[in-house]
Design an enzyme around this catalytic site. Structure first.
Site, PDB file in Angstrom:
ATOM      1  N   SER A 107     -32.987 -42.022 -17.879  1.00 36.23           N
ATOM      2  CA  SER A 107     -33.787 -40.861 -18.201  1.00 36.23           C
ATOM      3  C   SER A 107     -33.656 -39.711 -17.205  1.00 36.23           C
ATOM      4  O   SER A 107     -34.174 -38.622 -17.447  1.00 36.23           O
ATOM      5  CB  SER A 107     -35.263 -41.274 -18.298  1.00 36.23           C
ATOM      6  OG  SER A 107     -35.737 -41.806 -17.068  1.00 36.23           O
TER       7      SER A 107
ATOM      8  N   LYS B 265     -36.883 -34.280 -11.284  1.00 42.07           N
ATOM      9  CA  LYS B 265     -37.046 -34.608 -12.702  1.00 42.07           C
ATOM     10  C   LYS B 265     -38.408 -34.142 -13.199  1.00 42.07           C
ATOM     11  O   LYS B 265     -39.407 -34.184 -12.457  1.00 42.07           O
ATOM     12  CB  LYS B 265     -36.898 -36.128 -12.835  1.00 42.07           C
ATOM     13  CG  LYS B 265     -36.976 -36.696 -14.225  1.00 42.07           C
ATOM     14  CD  LYS B 265     -36.792 -38.201 -14.116  1.00 42.07           C
ATOM     15  CE  LYS B 265     -36.830 -38.900 -15.456  1.00 42.07           C
ATOM     16  NZ  LYS B 265     -36.632 -40.364 -15.277  1.00 42.07           N
TER      17      LYS B 265
ATOM     18  N   SER C  94     -32.587 -45.673 -14.946  1.00 40.95           N
ATOM     19  CA  SER C  94     -32.655 -44.225 -15.061  1.00 40.95           C
ATOM     20  C   SER C  94     -32.246 -43.373 -13.874  1.00 40.95           C
ATOM     21  O   SER C  94     -32.109 -42.167 -14.024  1.00 40.95           O
ATOM     22  CB  SER C  94     -34.063 -43.815 -15.489  1.00 40.95           C
ATOM     23  OG  SER C  94     -34.375 -44.338 -16.740  1.00 40.95           O
TER      24      SER C  94
END
Length: 472
Positions: free
Chosen positions: A154, A79, A178
């Site tokens: 996320s 990420k 997330s």
């Protein structure tokens, strides 16, 4: 080999060790897959320029007969909030456009030390702060099961990349949902370990960290077990990181490293998490029944602490006060058109009063005590990951089981584990009427990751959706 992008990381590592395939072939296959499908999905924000060169070095090590790490030659993604040396880490924000870290986050360094090859960085909401992966810098990520749906947030870019075969293994972060929510929305598997088991060093924001986690995301339970065994343990920089109950190797977690007596399993849909869609509820019940049929003691349960204090409300009152300083510092002097909507929303939210903050702290302790009481009698809890399957892009209000709720309610069954620090694992176990994945959440006691991995392996073996992939 034409299906290299559908093998899991464990299988790829074995094939590389056995010289059935080279690291160069594996990395190139994933780069080709990115070129083929990412224009439709927009999960990848930066390709690691050195990936092929690293693969050639890994190939040479195999040919020399060097001792190989457990992920030798296997690509992984991370990420874009997780620092990667020499590879852009821009946090989904124009404010950090062009940011190029000098050092790897601890989690990235540990996967590299195991032989993994950083392939690419993946999309996220600005500052990792929302349930949909969209931002002003790299745009919106689509769900590979249905491009009109979100892959979540996320860590939605990470989940979409793995589900679509662009990566076999990845790293995401989790403040409230997330890694678990995006995994459920795209039909993959993820683990939010006990708070502190995996150091947060090299991930923004540095403070606060008490609700933040980093965790592996993959398409198989054995990959999650392997990655967790490599990631867990203190690094001497993150004061929350813990060595208590050192991480078991994957083989120990899945192949006999546990007491094999029947597990005491509870399952819970409502009350305590907010409304839950009937298809999601049925999937949780089906997973509980699968555990019963596997010989474990299973029953429906209630946890009074979740009914007394709604965890989402408790979390909101605490984290607004804790996150605002980091957001203010990052956005100081910036125009509104440089800041995405959720950061603006956070900055405009009124501060929690001191009385409310103290009340929320006490409620969080009651929740911890409530789960402690539950786990004095049970080994495992099965819950929804989120109350609905992946929603259409931009949805801000939902009608769920007769109730209208706002989008924050998607975090209702995941945020209790951020408040309490308990480990939670997300895995697919069902399908909605319109073909979207439905996940379940396995919850364990403090430091009980081996129990979660054991239960997940049992369910994976009998899953009605095992080895199903999006058709994109």
């Amino acid at each position: 080999m034409t299906n290299l992008t559908r093998y899991d990381a464990t299988q790829l590592a074995e094939m590389i060790r056995n010289r059935d395939v080279s690291p160069v072939e594996v990395v190139q296959a994933h780069l080709d897959r990115i070129a083929d499908v990412d224009p439709k999905i927009n999960a990848i924000v930066t390709i690691a320029d050195q990936a092929l060169a690293d693969a050639k070095r890994a190939e040479a090590a195999v040919l020399r007969g060097d001792v190989l790490g457990p992920l030798h030659g296997v690509p992984f993604t991370a990420k874009d909030s997780i620092d990667t040396a020499g590879v852009l880490t821009q946090r989904g924000s124009p404010i950090f456009k062009g940011r190029n870290p000098d050092t790897d986050a601890t989690s990235v360094a540990r996967l590299k030390q195991a032989g993994g090859i950083l392939l690419a960085k993946t999309n996220l909401p600005e500052f990792s702060y929302w349930i949909e992966s969209d931002n002003l810098l790299s745009g919106r990520t689509n769900n590979p099961w249905n491009l009109a749906r979100t892959p979540g947030g996320s860590s939605g870019g990470e989940s979409a990349a793995i589900a679509a075969g662009m990566s076999p293994l990845g790293l995401g972060t989790d403040l409230a949902i997330s890694v678990r929510g995006p995994a459920a929305q795209t039909g993959i598997t993820s683990l939010k370990a006990t708070h502190g088991r995996v150091p947060m060093t090299g991930i923004w924001p540095r403070a606060p960290r008490r609700f933040w986690h980093i965790g592996p995301m993959a398409r198989s339970v054995r990959d999650i077990a392997l990655a967790y065994s490599l990631l867990a343990g203190p690094d001497g920089h993150d004061a929350f990181s813990s060595s208590i109950g050192a991480a078991q190797p994957a083989s120990g977690a899945l192949k006999g490293g546990l007491d094999t007596s029947p597990l005491r399993v509870g399952w819970l849909v409502e009350p305590g998490f907010g409304p839950i869609d009937p298809e999601v509820a049925a999937t949780v019940k089906a997973a509980a029944e699968a555990m019963r049929q596997a010989g474990h003691h299973v029953e429906a349960v209630r946890i009074p602490a979740l009914e007394l204090d709604f965890a989402l409300d408790v979390f909101n009152r605490l984290h607004v006060m804790e996150m605002k300083p980091a957001f203010r510092a990052a956005t100081a002097g910036r125009r509104d058109d440089e800041i995405y909507m959720m950061a603006r929303t956070m900055l405009a939210t009124p501060d929690t009063s001191m009385a409310d903050f103290i009340d929320a702290e006490q409620a969080a302790e009651r929740l911890r005590d409530g789960f402690a009481d539950y786990f004095s009698r049970y080994d495992l809890l099965i819950t929804p990951v989120q109350p609905i399957p992946a929603q259409p892009h931009g949805t801000t209000e939902f009608r769920i089981n007769g109730q209208t709720v706002d989008a924050t309610y998607l975090q209702g069954s995941t945020v209790p584990l951020n408040l309490t620090g308990l480990p939670g694992m997300s895995m697919r176990f069902g399908t909605s009427h319109d073909g979207m994945p439905i996940g379940i959440q396995l919850v364990g006691a403090w430091q009980a990751e081996p129990t979660l991995l054991h239960a997940a392996a049992i369910l994976e073996a009998v899953s009605p959706v095992r080895n199903q992939h999006p058709l994109i």
